[in-house]
Enzyme design. Sequence first.
Site, mmCIF file in Angstrom:
data_model
loop_
_atom_site.group_PDB
_atom_site.id
_atom_site.type_symbol
_atom_site.label_atom_id
_atom_site.label_comp_id
_atom_site.label_asym_id
_atom_site.label_seq_id
_atom_site.Cartn_x
_atom_site.Cartn_y
_atom_site.Cartn_z
ATOM 1 N N TYR A 25 0.806 -1.233 0.000
ATOM 2 C CA TYR A 25 0.000 0.000 0.000
ATOM 3 C C TYR A 25 0.836 1.279 0.000
ATOM 4 C CZ TYR A 25 -3.709 -3.309 1.007
ATOM 5 O OH TYR A 25 -4.592 -4.352 0.916
ATOM 6 N N ASN A 76 -13.015 4.507 -1.737
ATOM 7 C CA ASN A 76 -12.233 3.284 -1.651
ATOM 8 C C ASN A 76 -12.933 2.431 -0.596
ATOM 9 O OD1 ASN A 76 -10.510 1.175 -1.219
ATOM 10 N ND2 ASN A 76 -8.646 2.419 -1.209
ATOM 11 N N ASP A 89 -26.364 -0.342 -2.706
ATOM 12 C CA ASP A 89 -27.714 0.244 -2.751
ATOM 13 C C ASP A 89 -27.686 1.727 -2.403
ATOM 14 O OD1 ASP A 89 -28.884 -2.123 -3.538
ATOM 15 O OD2 ASP A 89 -29.470 -2.725 -1.515
ATOM 16 N N HIS A 102 -8.996 1.984 -5.898
ATOM 17 C CA HIS A 102 -8.217 1.020 -5.117
ATOM 18 C C HIS A 102 -6.738 1.355 -5.302
ATOM 19 C CE1 HIS A 102 -11.668 -1.423 -4.223
ATOM 20 N NE2 HIS A 102 -12.042 -1.261 -5.472
ATOM 21 N N ILE A 103 -6.027 1.323 -4.211
ATOM 22 C CA ILE A 103 -4.591 1.634 -4.249
ATOM 23 C C ILE A 103 -3.846 0.547 -5.022
ATOM 24 C CG2 ILE A 103 -2.538 1.890 -2.789
ATOM 25 C CD1 ILE A 103 -4.557 2.972 -0.604
ATOM 26 N N THR A 104 -4.225 -0.676 -4.759
ATOM 27 C CA THR A 104 -3.586 -1.812 -5.438
ATOM 28 C C THR A 104 -4.429 -2.235 -6.641
ATOM 29 O OG1 THR A 104 -4.766 -3.400 -4.032
ATOM 30 C CG2 THR A 104 -2.580 -2.673 -3.281
ATOM 31 N N ARG A 113 -10.678 -10.784 -4.133
ATOM 32 C CA ARG A 113 -10.692 -9.302 -4.174
ATOM 33 C C ARG A 113 -11.202 -8.765 -5.503
ATOM 34 N NH1 ARG A 113 -7.798 -7.638 0.269
ATOM 35 N NH2 ARG A 113 -6.285 -9.158 0.993
HETATM 36 O O1 CA2 Z 1 -6.167 -1.601 -2.929
HETATM 37 C C1 CA2 Z 1 -7.023 -1.088 -2.214
HETATM 38 O O2 CA2 Z 1 -7.143 0.140 -2.073
HETATM 39 C C2 CA2 Z 1 -7.965 -1.983 -1.407
HETATM 40 O O3 CA2 Z 1 -9.261 -1.380 -1.439
HETATM 41 C C3 CA2 Z 1 -7.426 -2.012 0.003
HETATM 42 C C4 CA2 Z 1 -8.208 -2.949 0.928
HETATM 43 C C5 CA2 Z 1 -8.378 -4.331 0.306
HETATM 44 O O4 CA2 Z 1 -9.267 -5.101 1.118
HETATM 45 C C6 CA2 Z 1 -8.946 -4.252 -1.095
HETATM 46 O O5 CA2 Z 1 -8.996 -5.563 -1.633
HETATM 47 C C7 CA2 Z 1 -8.075 -3.375 -1.982
HETATM 48 C C8 CA2 Z 1 -7.487 -3.097 2.254
HETATM 49 C C9 CA2 Z 1 -7.349 -1.830 3.016
HETATM 50 C C10 CA2 Z 1 -6.427 -2.081 4.165
HETATM 51 O O6 CA2 Z 1 -5.417 -1.106 4.116
HETATM 52 C C11 CA2 Z 1 -4.284 -1.317 4.820
HETATM 53 C C12 CA2 Z 1 -3.302 -0.376 4.640
HETATM 54 C C13 CA2 Z 1 -2.103 -0.509 5.290
HETATM 55 C C14 CA2 Z 1 -1.906 -1.572 6.133
HETATM 56 C C15 CA2 Z 1 -2.890 -2.498 6.325
HETATM 57 C C16 CA2 Z 1 -4.081 -2.378 5.672
#
Ligand code: CA2
Length: 150
Positions: A25, A76, A89, A102-104, A113
């Site tokens: 992230y 997000n 909804d 989404h960051i990733t 996912r």
């Molecule tokens: O890629 C993304 O932005 C996600 O939405 C991030 C979610 C994940 O469940 C999605 O599949 C993709 C997870 C957010 C948790 O973020 C963290 C950041 C740093 C450390 C731990 C968790």
Amino acid sequence: MQPPLIVILNGPNLNLLGTRQPHLYGSATLDDVEALCVDTAEEFGLAVDFRQTNAEGELVTWVQECRGRARGIIINPAGYTTTSIALLDALLASDLPVIEVHITNIHRREEFRQHSYVSKAATGVIAGLGVEGYALAMRAMAGIIAEGRA
Ligand code: CA2
């Protein structure tokens, strides 16, 4: 006249940004992301309301509150992306343009996912470009508002 308001919503665990799993992230904190969004809003003549919650119901309530108040939603949904019909909804009922960020790149991660309920309400989706995706979403939202399209 007030600048158009964009509400930027962040789902569960995004408060941990920059403190854990930087290989996935990145190193920016959620405060850094908010600062990026505020800067980008200024550039495009927008106002932002930037929030994070770990609670699904709170996210749903915040989406409901956007109607009549905001001109667009950038979200997000994090872990609720793949589970929350309630969030879908609420987004559909908002009648606002929605951009999912989404960051990733969720499409090259685990299969669980890769399905997004939220995408059914989204004008567009940005994934895999790190926190810069939020700035790109702001730029896109400015265009959507200026052109009057949703
Ligand atoms: O890629 C993304 O932005 C996600 O939405 C991030 C979610 C994940 O469940 C999605 O599949 C993709 C997870 C957010 C948790 O973020 C963290 C950041 C740093 C450390 C731990 C968790």
